[in-house]
Design an enzyme around this catalytic site. Structure first.
Site, PDB file in Angstrom:
ATOM      1  N   LYS A  26       0.835  -1.210   0.000  1.00 40.19           N
ATOM      2  CA  LYS A  26       0.000   0.000   0.000  1.00 40.19           C
ATOM      3  C   LYS A  26       0.863   1.250   0.000  1.00 40.19           C
ATOM      4  O   LYS A  26       0.576   2.217  -0.713  1.00 40.19           O
ATOM      5  CB  LYS A  26      -0.898   0.005   1.241  1.00 40.19           C
ATOM      6  CG  LYS A  26      -1.723   1.280   1.407  1.00 40.19           C
ATOM      7  CD  LYS A  26      -2.553   1.253   2.663  1.00 40.19           C
ATOM      8  CE  LYS A  26      -1.807   1.771   3.866  1.00 40.19           C
ATOM      9  NZ  LYS A  26      -1.672   3.260   3.872  1.00 40.19           N
ATOM     10  N   ASN A  27       1.940   1.229   0.779  1.00 39.67           N
ATOM     11  CA  ASN A  27       2.775   2.415   0.934  1.00 39.67           C
ATOM     12  C   ASN A  27       3.669   2.687  -0.270  1.00 39.67           C
ATOM     13  O   ASN A  27       4.371   3.694  -0.300  1.00 39.67           O
ATOM     14  CB  ASN A  27       3.623   2.304   2.199  1.00 39.67           C
ATOM     15  CG  ASN A  27       2.784   2.399   3.453  1.00 39.67           C
ATOM     16  OD1 ASN A  27       1.653   2.879   3.420  1.00 39.67           O
ATOM     17  ND2 ASN A  27       3.311   1.940   4.568  1.00 39.67           N
ATOM     18  N   ARG A 100      -4.675  10.961   2.816  1.00 38.61           N
ATOM     19  CA  ARG A 100      -3.668  12.007   2.817  1.00 38.61           C
ATOM     20  C   ARG A 100      -2.841  12.011   1.523  1.00 38.61           C
ATOM     21  O   ARG A 100      -1.924  12.807   1.367  1.00 38.61           O
ATOM     22  CB  ARG A 100      -2.745  11.829   4.032  1.00 38.61           C
ATOM     23  CG  ARG A 100      -3.479  11.814   5.365  1.00 38.61           C
ATOM     24  CD  ARG A 100      -2.528  11.613   6.527  1.00 38.61           C
ATOM     25  NE  ARG A 100      -1.674  12.755   6.733  1.00 38.61           N
ATOM     26  CZ  ARG A 100      -1.990  13.836   7.455  1.00 38.61           C
ATOM     27  NH1 ARG A 100      -3.193  13.913   8.013  1.00 38.61           N
ATOM     28  NH2 ARG A 100      -1.154  14.824   7.611  1.00 38.61           N
ATOM     29  N   CYS A 124      -5.498   8.215   9.414  1.00 44.79           N
ATOM     30  CA  CYS A 124      -5.765   7.465  10.641  1.00 44.79           C
ATOM     31  C   CYS A 124      -5.506   8.311  11.867  1.00 44.79           C
ATOM     32  O   CYS A 124      -4.606   9.160  11.887  1.00 44.79           O
ATOM     33  CB  CYS A 124      -4.892   6.205  10.682  1.00 44.79           C
ATOM     34  SG  CYS A 124      -5.373   4.947   9.491  1.00 44.79           S
ATOM     35  N   ASP A 314       4.367   0.195  12.156  1.00 45.39           N
ATOM     36  CA  ASP A 314       3.203  -0.572  11.705  1.00 45.39           C
ATOM     37  C   ASP A 314       3.265  -2.033  12.136  1.00 45.39           C
ATOM     38  O   ASP A 314       2.261  -2.745  12.042  1.00 45.39           O
ATOM     39  CB  ASP A 314       3.092  -0.512  10.176  1.00 45.39           C
ATOM     40  CG  ASP A 314       2.607   0.843   9.692  1.00 45.39           C
ATOM     41  OD1 ASP A 314       1.916   1.528  10.462  1.00 45.39           O
ATOM     42  OD2 ASP A 314       2.926   1.220   8.554  1.00 45.39           O
ATOM     43  N   VAL A 336       7.760   6.754  16.664  1.00 44.45           N
ATOM     44  CA  VAL A 336       7.443   7.288  15.339  1.00 44.45           C
ATOM     45  C   VAL A 336       6.152   8.106  15.358  1.00 44.45           C
ATOM     46  O   VAL A 336       6.119   9.246  14.903  1.00 44.45           O
ATOM     47  CB  VAL A 336       7.362   6.151  14.299  1.00 44.45           C
ATOM     48  CG1 VAL A 336       6.990   6.698  12.917  1.00 44.45           C
ATOM     49  CG2 VAL A 336       8.694   5.399  14.231  1.00 44.45           C
TER      50      VAL A 336
END
Length: 442
Positions: A26-27, A100, A124, A314, A336
């Site tokens: 996804k990133n 975003r 989120c 994550d 983070v």
């Protein structure tokens, strides 16, 4: 399942056993889709997951005139940017939703059109995640930034020029912004303090395929020589290491055995070390990684999240669920995102023994110290989780709640699971493949 009101009823206590397949990260995928705007010819992206963030970016590309069609392979998209045009605010706002991603459209659109507009940005609920880095970056390239009640309008009356930049923190998003803007800017751009996550490196691979000139030094310095023209790319996306780690944690928490097809060792090196310390077992294969519970008590660990090559933020949320099964005291220090332990409230309601603290319970003080953020967690185990009604708060926390419900005794109802579809492709189907006992309702 795409609606935020969706819910799933899980009858827990059953090990997850079987094989699932990963697609692209996804990133990375969403940023690669934006990069197609920079090309003068069509681009082809493979292994695109069917997730809501991808659908959002596809919609944003289409309202800007990009023709997006599906290719012959499953998960293949073709982007033709030959008719890029300005989009109406209402269309951008309607497609952006809470994503975003629109901030990353700005550099490419300034190059193509000389202007860009983005609505208010969502995301989120895990911390402030300000866009100031992005706006400062764009100003340094020569963009004129105008904040309006409805969003932000940008223009580049004199074109964009290379710049010398230094990030106060190796932000992934700000690094992506620099890359997507600098490749077509006039002159040389030097970025110090850059993020170097695998997804960043794969984006650099894509831009190089398009004709960009980019060098990466070992001291987090990236140099980009701007070029006049970029072509389209053909690229197979890097696998989603966050999803791989999530299913690995699910295998551990449910005492299961899951083969994660498409996962690779190199990008998971740090996670695999921690997984082994906890007591989890894994085997590396050419086509994926098998993760399973050892059948013996798990070990407590100390984890400190960090930017790559550290332990990813994550990864900690899914693993915290497994740590409730470990014999002893585990500590997780989040460095983070400042607000990433909101998900533990539901775990405590399910019987977990977890305390969150404002102090830095890590090896050294971090940037959140003395700022009243609950950014350290102490997990005492082993504890038995029991079923509960849970509402998903964010993407990774939501998947962690699923894992908790799957490992708990009794029945749980998890609502708002549409958020999970932002980053986990076909997770309902995958749960069925792994033998989970559940039912869904829309």
């Amino acid at each position: 399942m795409g609606l935020l009101g969706d819910s799933i009823t899980i009858r827990g206590g059953k090990p997850l056993i079987g094989r699932i397949e990963l697609k692209g990260a996804k990133n990375l995928v969403t940023k690669a889709m934006v990069a197609s705007l920079l090309g003068e010819t069509p681009s082809v992206l493979k292994d695109v997951p069917n997730i809501s963030d991808v659908r959002i970016v596809r919609g944003l590309l289409e309202v800007h005139g990009v023709n997006v069609v599906e290719g012959v392979e499953e998960g293949e998209l073709i982007f033709d940017p030959s008719n890029v045009e300005s989009a109406h605010f209402a269309d951008i706002d309607a497609h952006a939703g809470s994503s975003r991603i629109p901030i990353l459209f700005c550099g490419p659109l300034l190059h193509r059109l000389g202007e860009a507009f983005i609505p208010d940005l969502g995301g989120c609920r895990i911390g402030d995640r300000p866009i100031d880095y992005h706006l400062d970056v764009l100003r340094n390239f020569g963009a004129v930034v105008e904040k309006l009640p409805s969003g932000i309008r940008m223009s580049a009356p004199n074109g964009l020029k290379g710049a010398k930049l230094e990030l106060p923190y190796p932000s992934v998003g700000a690094t992506e912004q620099v890359l997507l803007t600098a490749v077509r800017a006039e002159g040389i751009t030097e970025l110090k303090g850059a993020a170097i996550e695998p997804e960043i490196m794969d984006l650099i691979n894509i831009l190089q395929k398009m004709g960009a000139v980019i060098t990466v030094d070992t001291d987090r310095v990236i140099r980009i020589e701007g070029v006049d023209r970029l072509e389209g790319y053909t690229h197979r996306a890097l696998f989603d290491r966050n999803e791989a780690a999530s299913w690995a944690a699910a295998a551990l928490a449910t005492e299961g055995d899951i083969f994660v097809g498409g996962a690779r060792q190199g990008e998971l090196l740090t996670f695999l070390n921690v997984y082994r310390k906890v007591g989890g077992q894994f085997e590396i294969h050419d086509d994926g990684i098998r993760f399973w519970h050892p059948g013996t008590p798990l070990n407590p660990v100390f984890i400190e999240t960090d930017v790559h090559p550290g332990f990813m933020t994550d990864w900690q949320q899914p693993l915290v669920v497994a740590l409730t099964k470990a014999s002893g005291v585990s500590i997780v220090h989040e460095t983070v995102y400042e607000q990433r332990f909101g998900f533990v409230d539901a775990l405590v309601d399910m019987g977990a023994t977890i305390q969150v603290h404002k102090d830095c319970l890590g090896g050294q003080a971090c940037r959140f110290g003395q700022r009243n953020f609950n950014h350290s967690a102490v997990i005492v185990g082993p504890t038995r989780l029991h079923g509960a009604d849970i509402e998903v708060p964010d993407l990774r926390g939501g998947f962690s709640h699923l894992i908790a419900a799957l490992s708990a005794e009794g029945t749980s109802t998890v609502s708002n699971v549409g958020i999970i579809a932002r980053g986990y492709e076909n997770f309902i189907t995958k749960l069925r493949l792994l033998g989970a006992d559940f039912s869904t309702e829309d």
